[in-house]
Structure formats: structure tokens, C-alpha cells
Design a protein around this motif. Structure first.
Motif, PDB file in Angstrom:
ATOM      1  N   TYR A 355     -38.408  65.738  12.710  1.00 55.49           N
ATOM      2  CA  TYR A 355     -38.860  64.620  12.503  1.00 55.49           C
ATOM      3  C   TYR A 355     -37.774  63.838  11.153  1.00 55.49           C
ATOM      4  O   TYR A 355     -37.337  64.205  10.631  1.00 55.49           O
ATOM      5  CB  TYR A 355     -40.341  63.611  12.028  1.00 55.49           C
ATOM      6  N   GLU A 356     -36.877  62.320  11.740  1.00 50.96           N
ATOM      7  CA  GLU A 356     -36.030  62.450  10.460  1.00 50.96           C
ATOM      8  C   GLU A 356     -36.263  61.690   9.196  1.00 50.96           C
ATOM      9  O   GLU A 356     -36.903  61.401   9.929  1.00 50.96           O
ATOM     10  CB  GLU A 356     -34.998  61.419  10.859  1.00 50.96           C
ATOM     11  N   ASP A 357     -35.867  62.313   8.237  1.00 51.34           N
ATOM     12  CA  ASP A 357     -35.893  61.700   6.842  1.00 51.34           C
ATOM     13  C   ASP A 357     -35.246  60.990   6.427  1.00 51.34           C
ATOM     14  O   ASP A 357     -34.470  59.870   6.647  1.00 51.34           O
ATOM     15  CB  ASP A 357     -36.440  62.543   6.152  1.00 51.34           C
ATOM     16  N   ILE A 358     -35.411  60.376   5.730  1.00 52.52           N
ATOM     17  CA  ILE A 358     -34.560  59.405   4.811  1.00 52.52           C
ATOM     18  C   ILE A 358     -33.645  59.834   3.366  1.00 52.52           C
ATOM     19  O   ILE A 358     -34.180  59.760   2.284  1.00 52.52           O
ATOM     20  CB  ILE A 358     -35.070  57.969   3.817  1.00 52.52           C
ATOM     21  N   LEU A 359     -32.538  59.213   3.506  1.00 53.56           N
ATOM     22  CA  LEU A 359     -31.606  59.355   2.690  1.00 53.56           C
ATOM     23  C   LEU A 359     -31.461  58.446   1.860  1.00 53.56           C
ATOM     24  O   LEU A 359     -30.477  57.622   2.877  1.00 53.56           O
ATOM     25  CB  LEU A 359     -30.663  60.945   2.758  1.00 53.56           C
ATOM     26  N   LEU A 360     -31.445  58.105   0.653  1.00 53.50           N
ATOM     27  CA  LEU A 360     -31.263  57.150   0.179  1.00 53.50           C
ATOM     28  C   LEU A 360     -30.478  56.869  -1.479  1.00 53.50           C
ATOM     29  O   LEU A 360     -31.321  57.785  -1.620  1.00 53.50           O
ATOM     30  CB  LEU A 360     -32.595  56.006  -0.076  1.00 53.50           C
ATOM     31  N   SER A 361     -29.779  56.380  -1.484  1.00 50.37           N
ATOM     32  CA  SER A 361     -28.734  55.785  -2.732  1.00 50.37           C
ATOM     33  C   SER A 361     -29.004  54.522  -3.114  1.00 50.37           C
ATOM     34  O   SER A 361     -29.502  53.381  -2.365  1.00 50.37           O
ATOM     35  CB  SER A 361     -27.006  55.956  -2.368  1.00 50.37           C
ATOM     36  N   CYS A 400     -24.795  54.547  -8.023  1.00 42.83           N
ATOM     37  CA  CYS A 400     -24.427  55.483  -6.927  1.00 42.83           C
ATOM     38  C   CYS A 400     -23.942  54.281  -5.892  1.00 42.83           C
ATOM     39  O   CYS A 400     -25.663  53.475  -5.421  1.00 42.83           O
ATOM     40  CB  CYS A 400     -25.495  56.018  -6.326  1.00 42.83           C
ATOM     41  N   SER A 401     -23.046  54.644  -5.258  1.00 39.18           N
ATOM     42  CA  SER A 401     -23.098  53.029  -4.153  1.00 39.18           C
ATOM     43  C   SER A 401     -22.962  53.989  -2.795  1.00 39.18           C
ATOM     44  O   SER A 401     -23.356  52.841  -1.146  1.00 39.18           O
ATOM     45  CB  SER A 401     -22.034  52.968  -3.606  1.00 39.18           C
ATOM     46  N   GLN A 402     -22.942  55.734  -2.500  1.00 40.45           N
ATOM     47  CA  GLN A 402     -23.553  56.006  -0.761  1.00 40.45           C
ATOM     48  C   GLN A 402     -24.035  57.481  -0.788  1.00 40.45           C
ATOM     49  O   GLN A 402     -22.942  58.154  -1.386  1.00 40.45           O
ATOM     50  CB  GLN A 402     -22.437  55.568  -0.632  1.00 40.45           C
ATOM     51  N   ALA A 403     -24.361  57.594  -0.184  1.00 36.76           N
ATOM     52  CA  ALA A 403     -25.186  59.147  -0.286  1.00 36.76           C
ATOM     53  C   ALA A 403     -25.057  59.306   1.396  1.00 36.76           C
ATOM     54  O   ALA A 403     -25.888  59.177   2.221  1.00 36.76           O
ATOM     55  CB  ALA A 403     -26.463  59.607  -0.501  1.00 36.76           C
ATOM     56  N   THR A 404     -24.071  60.581   1.815  1.00 36.09           N
ATOM     57  CA  THR A 404     -24.530  60.960   3.400  1.00 36.09           C
ATOM     58  C   THR A 404     -24.449  62.585   3.435  1.00 36.09           C
ATOM     59  O   THR A 404     -24.256  63.267   2.397  1.00 36.09           O
ATOM     60  CB  THR A 404     -22.877  60.939   3.507  1.00 36.09           C
ATOM     61  N   MET A 460     -17.873  56.002   2.115  1.00 32.75           N
ATOM     62  CA  MET A 460     -17.074  57.163   2.065  1.00 32.75           C
ATOM     63  C   MET A 460     -17.618  56.997   3.468  1.00 32.75           C
ATOM     64  O   MET A 460     -18.484  56.836   4.078  1.00 32.75           O
ATOM     65  CB  MET A 460     -18.381  57.809   1.654  1.00 32.75           C
ATOM     66  N   GLU A 461     -16.604  58.188   4.434  1.00 35.38           N
ATOM     67  CA  GLU A 461     -17.253  58.488   5.241  1.00 35.38           C
ATOM     68  C   GLU A 461     -16.597  60.056   5.365  1.00 35.38           C
ATOM     69  O   GLU A 461     -16.152  60.509   4.705  1.00 35.38           O
ATOM     70  CB  GLU A 461     -15.762  57.863   6.449  1.00 35.38           C
ATOM     71  N   THR A 462     -17.029  60.979   6.895  1.00 38.54           N
ATOM     72  CA  THR A 462     -16.605  61.866   6.884  1.00 38.54           C
ATOM     73  C   THR A 462     -16.435  62.205   8.453  1.00 38.54           C
ATOM     74  O   THR A 462     -16.577  61.669   9.581  1.00 38.54           O
ATOM     75  CB  THR A 462     -18.784  63.211   7.208  1.00 38.54           C
TER      76      THR A 462
END
Length: 508
Positions: A355-361, A400-404, A460-462
């Protein structure tokens, strides 16, 4: 609209508010809190006094709140630095009423409540994560396109099928090959913020106004197409500062629809258009701050649901459960105070339970309280397998503007890369990028690198840009003006790339 609903709540509160004069200091404090709760929950989650220091409350937030209740204190001018067109829109929305919606006595009670309990200064952030003296395992590569002196990158998108990186810098859009060669360029009427590519079409979203605005100048359009009729038929105009879109079949009719996040300013919304046609519009929310949406079957019933991050006043994560035939049921799963400044989120499975969790910035710091906040940073919320989420990890990061989350080192778990945009480069430029190495069970080791001080990272991109089997990271730099860039110059930075490519190096 949400502003009218806000005024309605205030009016109802006034009609039913009856109280007696407090008899002592404790009664007075209790009374002040009740009044603050009454008014400060009318248009956003109630903010606790300890979230900001006294000076920020008194000089920044409270004067603006008073203006929204029709009171002008300390000669505060809510229209300062606002152009004439935006002023007209704000007046039409009655954001700042000309007649008071609150008595001066009650306003003084709110003022006293916050200033009596707010700290002189906020505490320093704390973390349980180890901070390593060694840099992250990446080699920096500076990328520049065109001849711009001030980078203003608002879009980064990597297409792994074609090995092309799309870069939007102000009114220029570039397509960059994996050899670092610009293979296509376009001119746009406003900054690009999102792009969708497939085998036949490229769709581009332009924001209209980058700075906070309620002007409806945003556009979604086919940038290129194998079907010439698309260039006219699939054009959606009049969008309120849109920032992201998703193409999916939302009503089950086997044709593609488009869901658009309109950030706006005082007005915005989450809307979708059937068959990507502007004439068939559906509104899921009219609140401002729609930041990012993800479309997928979250409750495993065979229908694609929508999860969306809402910023601005009502900061929250919302699920719109698909009921079929274009109908959705709304459920808020996370709420935050407005000063949290939520900025981005992803769905990733951190504990391998399926089950997917939330990563939030969170770190948007452009409004009325531009100070360092110990609660800004990177957060993980674990899914209990029924789409209810529990805060399980926090790493502080100013602005913080983005987290991946990506398994950068290919060891079987998710690492985290995060960037900071809303920061003061005079104080902590070296904190503009962090790599959190996952060591298991939501334990992370933080790594910093001095080479990332050459930009103010908005995007940001990967992707595996050099095709070596390891994901790389692209950072897009955005300086709003020469004043911001001069702060980096003061720190001794000599080069300002539009994009900083961090290629993973297994040898580091």
C-alpha cells in the motif's frame, strides 16, 4: 466561491455569538481563545500561536487577517505592490471587505490571544536522523541553454522512452538529448509548468502569471500533434494560474479526460474536462492552492480515484473516490495549518506492505511569515492499508519545495532527495539540496554537497540520463529577480546554471 462561503461563515458566527464580560485573567484568556477559534477557523485550519514568533504575528499575519475582516491596523495596505488588474479582481472577490465584519473589541481579543502566547522566537529544528560528513554519491554537471543571465526554470520533465529532458525557462522551452544537445526549442506566451508526452502528442501547460495572481491567463494546448485538428480542438484557455495536469479516463467512457490543478491565488480550483474539450467542464473544488494530483485506483475497486494536494489557506491532502460515471466522493485524509506551506507530494510504498504511503514536502514561505520554521521539511505518512495515514518520519528543511523517493543506490529501499527554494541564501545556501540515504525501517542518513549552492531550486526530476542503470537527478534553478541572484553572488557563487545534473556514481 470560497470567499463568499468564508464571509457567510463569519456572518453566521456573528449572529450566534453571545458572551459575557470575563471576570478575571484566566477567564479573559479563555474568552480570547474562544473568539480566536471562532474567527480563525472560518477560512483555514486553526493555527496555534506557537507556530510563529511574536514579531511575525504582529507585523505580518495579524494585519492581513484584520484586513480580511474589514479592519485596517497599523496603516496596513493589502493592495501594496499589486498591479491595477489584480487589485480589481481582489476587490470584486471582496477579499478585503470595506465594512468591518468584526468589532474592534473582538479583534483586540484575537490580537491579545496570539501575542500573549506566541514565543519571542521559534525553536531550532531537531532531527533523529544522522547527518553524515560525507557528500552524497552524485557528480555535479552544470547545464546551460540559450544566453539567459538569470535562470528561471519552472519546468523539468524527463521522457525515459525518448531519453529527452524538457526544460522550461521563462518563455523558452528546450528539448535536451542525453548527449546534452538541444534538439528542439519553442517560444511560449507564459512560463511552462507541466508537460505530457506520448508517441503522438505533446501537451504543454502554461501558468499565465508566475507571481501570485487571480488572472485567468493559463493555457493547456497541444505543443505538437500528428492530428492537426488537435491544435484547435484540444485547447483549454482561461485557467487560473494552473500548475499541473493529469490525462486519464475519469468517467469510464474509454476516452481521455484531463484533470487540471489551478493554484490561483484567492481563487483557483481542481477541474476536469471531458474528452479534453473545454466546453465540457466539471469542478471538484473551487478553493485556491490545487498543487498536484495523482490519478489511480486507491481503494482497489477498479475505478481510478484522485488524490490531490491543496495548498494556500486550506492546506490538506484530499481523496476523491470515483463513484462511476464521472461522480466523485470527497474525503480529506490530512490537514495542516496554513503556515506549513505544503509544496509537493508523491505516493510511494516505504514499508513494502503493498500500500502506497505519502511523501510530502512543506516549506512554501512566500506569504506573510517569511521566517525559518522548524516544522518545514520532509514528511512520510504511512498508509494503514485503508487510506488513512499516520505521520511516521520528519526531516527538517527550511523552505523545502519538493521531495522525491527513488532507490538511487539500487539496494532495494527508497532513498529521498529534496530541494529548497523558499529560503534565504544568505544564511543557509548549503542546505538547498539533501540526500537521505535509507538504511531501513524509516531510518535515513542525511548527506549534503556544497556544489548545489549554485542555484535556487524550484523544480526537480529524476531519470537515468546517462543510461548506466542508476537514476540521476535534475535540479532546475529559478531566481525571481537580480536581487535574489545577488545574494548567491555575495556567497561567492560564480556560475548559475539553469539545470544542475547530479549523476549517480557508485564509486562515491
Amino acid at each position: 466561491m470560497h470567499r463568499e462561503r468564508y464571509l457567510f461563515l463569519i456572518t453566521i458566527s456573528l449572529a450566534f455569538w453571545h458572551c459575557q464580560s470575563p471576570s478575571g485573567p484566566e477567564d479573559s484568556a479563555r474568552e480570547n481563545k474562544l473568539i480566536a477559534l471562532q474567527y480563525c477557523q472560518s477560512c483555514h485550519t486553526f493555527p496555534s500561536p506557537d507556530l510563529l514568533d511574536k514579531a511575525t504575528w504582529s507585523k505580518g499575519v495579524l494585519p492581513n487577517m484584520a484586513a480580511r475582516l474589514g479592519l485596517i491596523i497599523d496603516h496596513y495596505n493589502p493592495y501594496e505592490n499589486m498591479d491595477a488588474a489584480q487589485q480589481e479582481l481582489v476587490r470584486e472577490m471582496n477579499v478585503y471587505p470595506e465594512s468591518p465584519l468584526i468589532s474592534e473589541d473582538k479583534w483586540q481579543a484575537i490580537n491579545d490571544y496570539y501575542l500573549s502566547l506566541a514565543p519571542e522566537q521559534l525553536p531550532l529544528p531537531t532531527t533523529t536522523s544522522e547527518i553524515s560528513p560525507s557528500p552524497p554519491p552524485f557528480d555535479p554537471n552544470l547545464i546551460n541553454m540559450g544566453d539567459k543571465k538569470i535562470p528561471q526554470v519552472s519546468l523539468l520533465k524527463y521522457d525515459p522512452k525518448k531519453s529527452i529532458l524538457y526544460v522550461g525557462d521563462h518563455l523558452d522551452l528546450f528539448a535536451l538529448s542525453s548527449e546534452g544537445v538541444v534538439i528542439s526549442t519553442w517560444k511560449t506566451q507564459s512560463p511552462s509548468v507541466d508537460i505530457h508526452t506520448d508517441q503522438e502528442e505533446i501537451y504543454l501547460l502554461s501558468i499565465g502569471e508566475f507571481s501570485p495572481s487571480d488572472k485567468k491567463n493559463g493555457v493547456l494546448f497541444p505543443l505538437s500533434s500528428s492530428h492537426p485538428d488537435l491544435l484547435q480542438n484540444k485547447l483549454i484557455m482561461g485557467l487560473s494560474r494552473p500548475v499541473q495536469f493529469t490525462i486519464a479516463d475519469l468517467n469510464g467512457d474509454k476516452s481521455e479526460d484531463v484533470l487540471i490543478c489551478q493554484f490561483g491565488n484567492h481563487q483557483g480550483g481542481l477541474v476536469w474536462f471531458e474528452n479534453m474539450q473545454s466546453r465540457i467542464k466539471h469542478s471538484l473544488s473551487e478553493l485556491p492552492g490545487a498543487r498536484k494530483s495523482i490519478v489511480k485506483d486507491l481503494n482497489k475497486d477498479g475505478l481510478d480515484d484522485i488524490m490531490v494536494l491543496m495548498a494556500q489557506a486550506w492546506e490538506k491532502v484530499v481523496i476523491y473516490y470515483n463513484q462511476g460515471h464521472g461522480n466523485f466522493r470527497e474525503e480529506t485524509v490530512l490537514n495542516f495549518p496554513p503556515v506549513y506551506g505544503v509544496s509537493y507530494f508523491e505516493l510511494k510504498d516505504f514499508n513494502d506492505d503493498g500500500y502506497e504511503d505519502i511523501l510530502l514536502s512543506n516549506g512554501d514561505n512566500w506569504d506573510y511569515s517569511p521566517i525559518k520554521k522548524p516544522y518545514h521539511g520532509i514528511r512520510i505518512f504511512l498508509n494503514d492499508q485503508t487510506n488513512h495515514f499516520t505521520a511516521s518520519y520528519f526531516y527538517p528543511m527550511n523552505g523545502c519545495s519538493q521531495a522525491t523517493a527513488v532507490d538511487f543506490d539500487q539496494d532495494g529501499d527508497l532513498d529521498i532527495a529534496a530541494i529548497s527554494f523558499y529560503n534565504d541564501q544568505m544564511d543557509y545556501v548549503w542546505e538547498s539540496f539533501v540526500y537521505l540515504e535509507n538504511t531501513g525501517n524509516l531510518n535515513f542518513i542525511a548527506h549534503y554537497m556544497n556544489e548545489t549552492n549554485c542555484g535556487k531550486w524550484l523544480t526537480m526530476e529524476t531519470g537515468d540520463f546517462n543510461q548506466d542503470g542508476y537514476p540521476d537527478i535534475f535540479l532546475g534553478s529559478y531566481f525571481h529577480n537580480i536581487t535574489e541572484l545577488s545574494k548567491a553572488l555575495y556567497q561567492g557563487v560564480q556560475e548559475f546554471p539553469q539545470v544542475l545534473l547530479l549523476t549517480y556514481s557508485a564509486e562515491n
